[in-house]
Design an enzyme around this catalytic site. Structure first.
Site, PDB file in Angstrom:
ATOM      1  N   LYS A   1       0.835  -1.216   0.000  1.00  0.00           N
ATOM      2  CA  LYS A   1       0.000   0.000   0.000  1.00  0.00           C
ATOM      3  C   LYS A   1       0.864   1.260   0.000  1.00  0.00           C
ATOM      4  CE  LYS A   1      -1.657  -1.366   3.829  1.00  0.00           C
ATOM      5  NZ  LYS A   1      -2.358  -1.619   5.092  1.00  0.00           N
TER       6      LYS A   1
ATOM      7  N   THR B   1      -6.619  10.356   7.689  1.00  0.00           N
ATOM      8  CA  THR B   1      -6.377   9.064   7.032  1.00  0.00           C
ATOM      9  C   THR B   1      -6.253   7.926   8.040  1.00  0.00           C
ATOM     10  OG1 THR B   1      -4.019   9.495   7.093  1.00  0.00           O
ATOM     11  CG2 THR B   1      -5.177  10.132   5.085  1.00  0.00           C
TER      12      THR B   1
ATOM     13  N   GLY C   1      -6.786   4.784   9.977  1.00  0.00           N
ATOM     14  CA  GLY C   1      -7.582   3.568   9.775  1.00  0.00           C
ATOM     15  C   GLY C   1      -7.801   3.177   8.322  1.00  0.00           C
ATOM     16  N   THR C   2      -7.089   3.808   7.393  1.00  0.00           N
ATOM     17  CA  THR C   2      -7.281   3.449   5.978  1.00  0.00           C
ATOM     18  C   THR C   2      -6.882   1.995   5.711  1.00  0.00           C
ATOM     19  OG1 THR C   2      -5.140   4.444   5.567  1.00  0.00           O
ATOM     20  CG2 THR C   2      -7.065   5.715   4.877  1.00  0.00           C
ATOM     21  N   GLY C   3      -5.765   1.582   6.314  1.00  0.00           N
ATOM     22  CA  GLY C   3      -5.274   0.213   6.074  1.00  0.00           C
ATOM     23  C   GLY C   3      -6.218  -0.819   6.672  1.00  0.00           C
ATOM     24  N   CYS C   4      -6.714  -0.532   7.882  1.00  0.00           N
ATOM     25  CA  CYS C   4      -7.664  -1.452   8.541  1.00  0.00           C
ATOM     26  C   CYS C   4      -8.913  -1.571   7.672  1.00  0.00           C
ATOM     27  CB  CYS C   4      -8.050  -0.923   9.921  1.00  0.00           C
ATOM     28  SG  CYS C   4      -6.650  -0.693  11.031  1.00  0.00           S
TER      29      CYS C   4
END
Ligand SMILES: Nc1ncnc2c1ncn2[C@@H]1O[C@H](COP(=O)(O)OP(=O)(O)OP(=O)(O)O)[C@@H](O)[C@H]1O
Ligand SMILES: Cc1ncc(COP(=O)(O)O)c(N)n1
Length: 275
Positions: free
Chosen positions: A181, A214, A216-219
């Site tokens: 990512k 941004t 928590g975008t990965g979660c």
């Protein structure tokens, strides 16, 4: 894998609690709900956290994590699962054993190690356990820039570095697909992710959303992939649709707290914050 008795798709998140509600279990359950997938959870640790960072972490005993997974899988059944913040070696090993025992094959591993605010979210000695016991069982892993550097051993500063890292991680760790990512990169690369599945090297590009919110975008991305898998979509479709979901949720991010606010998971109900 145990299957659900009803037609309701079920997903499981094995992750940490974020008191600020932006990442971890809280963001995963909102993401599952948005996709009309019933969300279940196994909490690995409790973080005292807000939009500025993490001030305290308390681990759950690994037996408690195992008991949560068993309670969910043996009665309800899950079509897909994701892991997030697993914190320590003991919890990672215990989770890996459960994944093997219950043959959870739609497993998305978000190898959470370092947060966007720079907080270390995993013990140093846990990286090896994550790499050798859990990651090889994943259908896909979704490392961010810093996690990709740790897993590949490469310094990542460019698109080419991201592509090389995805291929090295795939070769080293043996899981089906890798999504490196780009949120931690600079400039337009923040909206770019790299997919590698052993054959296809793809660049997923969406619009760059100019926002500080941004958290928590990965979660959210990994939970959306798991939700799409629970709905029966193939992996590549699941990833593409999840990427689109997180991008839209970013455009509706919430300006709460004084640091990095969370994304707007329920955007059809929200006012757009960025255009
Ligand atoms: N400003 C942005 N504009 C568009 N997409 C973004 C932006 N920031 C992050 N993304 C996308 O969000 C997704 C999550 O990536 P990111 O690298 O932020 O993960 P992460 O660091 O694990 O997130 P988390 O904040 O949950 O730890 C990726 O698809 C990335 O491209
Ligand atoms: C409980 C928990 N899980 C995951 C993250 C990573 O998310 P971010 O990088 O946005 O802080 C986090 N901060 N807290």
């Amino acid at each position: 894998m145990t299957t659900s008795k009803t037609l309701t798709p079920v997903a499981l998140t094995i992750a940490g609690s974020d008191s600020g509600g932006g990442a971890g279990i809280q963001s995963d359950l909102r993401t599952f709900a948005f996709h009309c997938v019933h969300g279940t959870s196994a909490i690995t640790c409790i973080t005292a956290q807000n939009t500025l960072g993490v001030s305290r972490v308390d681990a759950m005993p690994s037996e408690a994590v195992v008991a949560q997974i068993q309670a969910v899988v043996e009665d309800i059944g899950v079509q897909a699962a994701k892991t997030g913040m697993l914190l320590n070696q003991e919890i990672i090993s215990a989770v890996a054993q459960q994944v093997t025992a219950y043959k959870i094959n739609n497993l998305v591993v978000d190898p959470v190690m370092v947060s966007r605010t720079g907080a270390q979210l995993i013990d140093d000695d846990a990286v090896q356990t994550l790499s050798h016991e859990l990651i090889p069982q994943a259908i896909i892993i979704t490392p961010n820039r810093y996690e990709s550097q740790i897993l590949s051993g490469l310094q990542i500063d460019s698109l080419e570095d991201m592509q090389a890292a995805a291929q090295i991680i795939h070769q080293k760790l043996g899981n089906k697909a890798v999504l490196v990512k780009g949120g931690g990169m600079s400039g337009n690369l923040r909206g770019v992710d790299i997919w590698f599945d052993g054959e296809k090297l793809e660049t997923l590009t969406t619009q760059l959303v100019e926002t500080k919110n941004t958290h928590g975008t990965g979660c959210t991305l990994s939970a959306a992939i798991a939700a799409n898998l629970a709905l029966g979509k193939d992996l590549w479709t699941a990833v593409q649709q999840a990427k689109q979901y997180v991008t839209t949720a970013l455009t509706y991010s919430l300006d709460i707290g004084t640091g990095q606010g969370p994304v707007g998971h329920f955007f059809p109900l929200l006012q757009k914050s960025h255009v």
